[in-house]
Design an enzyme around this catalytic site. Structure first.
Site, PDB file in Angstrom:
ATOM      1  N   CYS A   1       0.861  -1.194   0.000  1.00  0.00           N
ATOM      2  CA  CYS A   1       0.000   0.000   0.000  1.00  0.00           C
ATOM      3  C   CYS A   1       0.893   1.239   0.000  1.00  0.00           C
ATOM      4  O   CYS A   1       0.755   2.131   0.840  1.00  0.00           O
ATOM      5  CB  CYS A   1      -0.953  -0.015   1.189  1.00  0.00           C
ATOM      6  SG  CYS A   1      -1.875  -1.554   1.382  1.00  0.00           S
ATOM      7  N   ALA A   2       1.820   1.295  -0.960  1.00  0.00           N
ATOM      8  CA  ALA A   2       2.965   2.200  -0.901  1.00  0.00           C
ATOM      9  C   ALA A   2       2.675   3.643  -1.287  1.00  0.00           C
ATOM     10  O   ALA A   2       3.316   4.568  -0.776  1.00  0.00           O
ATOM     11  CB  ALA A   2       4.074   1.660  -1.805  1.00  0.00           C
ATOM     12  N   ALA A   3       1.755   3.883  -2.215  1.00  0.00           N
ATOM     13  CA  ALA A   3       1.538   5.239  -2.715  1.00  0.00           C
ATOM     14  C   ALA A   3       1.036   6.156  -1.594  1.00  0.00           C
ATOM     15  O   ALA A   3       0.306   5.697  -0.710  1.00  0.00           O
ATOM     16  CB  ALA A   3       0.517   5.201  -3.855  1.00  0.00           C
ATOM     17  N   PRO A   4       1.483   7.426  -1.601  1.00  0.00           N
ATOM     18  CA  PRO A   4       2.233   8.150  -2.641  1.00  0.00           C
ATOM     19  C   PRO A   4       3.753   8.032  -2.564  1.00  0.00           C
ATOM     20  O   PRO A   4       4.447   8.634  -3.377  1.00  0.00           O
ATOM     21  CB  PRO A   4       1.807   9.601  -2.407  1.00  0.00           C
ATOM     22  CG  PRO A   4       1.573   9.677  -0.933  1.00  0.00           C
ATOM     23  CD  PRO A   4       0.978   8.343  -0.549  1.00  0.00           C
ATOM     24  N   GLY A   5       4.299   7.301  -1.571  1.00  0.00           N
ATOM     25  CA  GLY A   5       5.700   6.957  -1.662  1.00  0.00           C
ATOM     26  C   GLY A   5       6.635   7.515  -0.612  1.00  0.00           C
ATOM     27  O   GLY A   5       7.849   7.351  -0.732  1.00  0.00           O
TER      28      GLY A   5
ATOM     29  N   LYS B   1       7.158   6.501   2.491  1.00  0.00           N
ATOM     30  CA  LYS B   1       7.877   5.403   3.148  1.00  0.00           C
ATOM     31  C   LYS B   1       8.774   4.671   2.142  1.00  0.00           C
ATOM     32  O   LYS B   1       9.855   4.195   2.508  1.00  0.00           O
ATOM     33  CB  LYS B   1       6.891   4.454   3.813  1.00  0.00           C
ATOM     34  CG  LYS B   1       6.123   5.096   4.955  1.00  0.00           C
ATOM     35  CD  LYS B   1       5.100   4.157   5.562  1.00  0.00           C
ATOM     36  CE  LYS B   1       4.321   4.863   6.669  1.00  0.00           C
ATOM     37  NZ  LYS B   1       3.506   5.977   6.146  1.00  0.00           N
TER      38      LYS B   1
ATOM     39  N   ASP C   1       1.524  -0.120   5.495  1.00  0.00           N
ATOM     40  CA  ASP C   1       0.801   1.086   5.919  1.00  0.00           C
ATOM     41  C   ASP C   1      -0.630   0.891   5.437  1.00  0.00           C
ATOM     42  O   ASP C   1      -0.992   1.277   4.333  1.00  0.00           O
ATOM     43  CB  ASP C   1       1.444   2.320   5.301  1.00  0.00           C
ATOM     44  CG  ASP C   1       0.837   3.618   5.811  1.00  0.00           C
ATOM     45  OD1 ASP C   1      -0.111   3.559   6.618  1.00  0.00           O
ATOM     46  OD2 ASP C   1       1.294   4.696   5.399  1.00  0.00           O
TER      47      ASP C   1
ATOM     48  N   CYS D   1      -2.563   5.395  10.145  1.00  0.00           N
ATOM     49  CA  CYS D   1      -2.663   6.792  10.590  1.00  0.00           C
ATOM     50  C   CYS D   1      -4.039   7.015  11.211  1.00  0.00           C
ATOM     51  O   CYS D   1      -4.792   7.894  10.808  1.00  0.00           O
ATOM     52  CB  CYS D   1      -2.400   7.752   9.441  1.00  0.00           C
ATOM     53  SG  CYS D   1      -3.465   7.526   7.993  1.00  0.00           S
TER      54      CYS D   1
END
Length: 411
Positions: free
Chosen positions: A224-228, A230, A287, A340
């Site tokens: 679930c990487a976007a927007p990047g 991490k 995330d 979050c």
């Protein structure tokens, strides 16, 4: 409820200059942050409740009451005149121009009383009792203050550069995070943006990736990487990074962000609940999609766009993601789970669920030495819990609400 689509017509192209944009932003932000108090005021002003099928009437009314009560420096006459003119131009609302004028004049006459409303009205009942039990009364008071104050801008630096920090007017927070006060400046205009010397990332959001603590060149998966943000941290740490997200458009944004930073990572568009790599990873950062209630300082609308059923649905998704993440992890590998969210169901309860339902994973507690500058965020179980009433060191401005748990796959 103040629906976001009510404000769609207020695009930069429709506004004359930067001052108009700043004014529009101030009005909208104030109305969103004061949404709970405005609910109380409008209930008192509208004997028959909000008219149905009335176009932009509610949005204009909320903005105008917010100006009259909470932004008196902008002048009462403009609020009254512009509100009536605005609804007259809307075919679905023009028949309510007289009501708009009458309600706003009543609001103006009672502005002193309404301006003294308790801050207890700022947070919705949906979360109030849960947060009070989880964080205590002092934290709730801090949450209310943080909601009204908004958020400063936190950046993660590619390199420790004193000259860049001075140019930005930045205050060091923890590790490579700094904080600046740039609420009225476009991010793209700040020193170091165009040549990729930093990226925007709240101090709390920067914690999870730092806790991976693996040897350089380890294969790491950012789920679930976007927007990047991490992803960039993991590349900076020297890992061989695979960034995965289900949304192709968001992955394009991630690729653009990495290009600006002159970073590279393998990118994959896939469903994180079913993704099956050819070989397992030494580290995974998950995330997970969540209610995002921890971001209310900069996104106050999330407080009013979330329900308990929404959270329950996200909890189910998070568990599916955790199950699959465990399958993608090599023996001895480390999994970072973070959200979050201020909701214990999405944080602390999920960590307990992992230990009860995924026996291949064991908790790897976070130590005070691994979270220098923020020891108060470490729980008795060794997980991490931040919230908007907390800040690194002696800094002001709070931080996003995050939960972080670190697990290791048993050998």
């Amino acid at each position: 409820m103040l629906a976001g689509e009510h404000f769609a017509p207020l695009s930069p192209a429709d506004l004359a200059d930067g001052r108009d944009r700043a004014l529009a932003n101030r009005l909208i932000t104030t109305a969103l942050r004061r949404h709970g108090q405005l609910n109380f005021i409008l209930h008192a002003l509208l004997d028959k409740g909000m008219p149905g099928k009335s176009g932009t009437f509610e949005a204009v009314l909320r903005l105008s009451v917010a100006q009259l009560i909470f932004l008196p420096d902008l002048g009462a006459h403009s609020a009254l005149f512009l509100a009536v003119e605005a609804v007259k131009r809307d075919p679905k609302a023009r028949h309510l121009a007289g009501l708009m004028n009458a309600v706003l004049r009543t609001a103006q006459a009672n502005s002193a009383k309404f301006s003294m409303l308790s801050d207890d009205l700022l947070l919705p009942e949906t979360f109030g009792d849960t947060w009070l039990a989880a964080y205590g009364e002092d934290a709730i008071i801090a949450f209310e203050a943080a909601l009204l104050a908004g958020a400063p801008l936190d950046l993660t630096l590619k390199e420790d550069d004193p000259e860049l920090r001075d140019a930005l007017g930045a205050v060091p927070l923890m590790a490579d995070s700094v904080r600046i006060d740039a609420r009225d400046k476009p991010v793209e205009a700040l020193p170091g943006y165009s040549d990729g010397r930093w990226w925007v990332q709240d101090a709390a959001a920067a914690i999870p990736a730092r806790l991976l603590d693996l040897p350089a060149s380890s294969r790491v998966l950012d789920l679930c990487a976007a927007p990047g943000g991490k992803t960039a941290q993991l590349v900076k740490a020297g890992y061989a990074v695979t960034a995965l997200d289900a949304d192709a458009k968001r992955m394009e944004r991630l690729a653009g962000n990495l290009e600006r930073l002159d970073y590279s990572a393998q990118t994959v568009v896939a469903d994180a609940t079913t993704y099956a790599p050819e070989e397992p990873f030494a580290g995974i950062v998950l995330d997970a999609p969540c209610s995002a209630t921890g971001t209310f300082r900069r996104h106050p609308e999330v407080l009013w766009h979330r329900s308990l059923s929404d959270i329950a649905g996200r909890v189910r998704l998070q568990r599916n993601l955790l199950r699959n993440a465990a399958k993608c992890l090599a023996p001895g590998g480390v999994l970072i789970y973070c959200v979050c969210s201020l909701e214990p169901d999405e944080g602390e309860a999920q960590a307990a669920w992992v230990l009860a339902n995924l026996p291949e994973l064991e908790l790897l507690p976070v130590t005070a030495e691994q979270l220098l500058g923020l020891p108060q965020a470490i729980t008795s179980e060794g997980t991490v819990r931040t919230h908007p009433g907390m800040a690194p060191g002696a800094q002001n401005g709070g931080m996003d609400g995050f939960f972080v748990a670190r697990f290791r796959r048993r050998s």
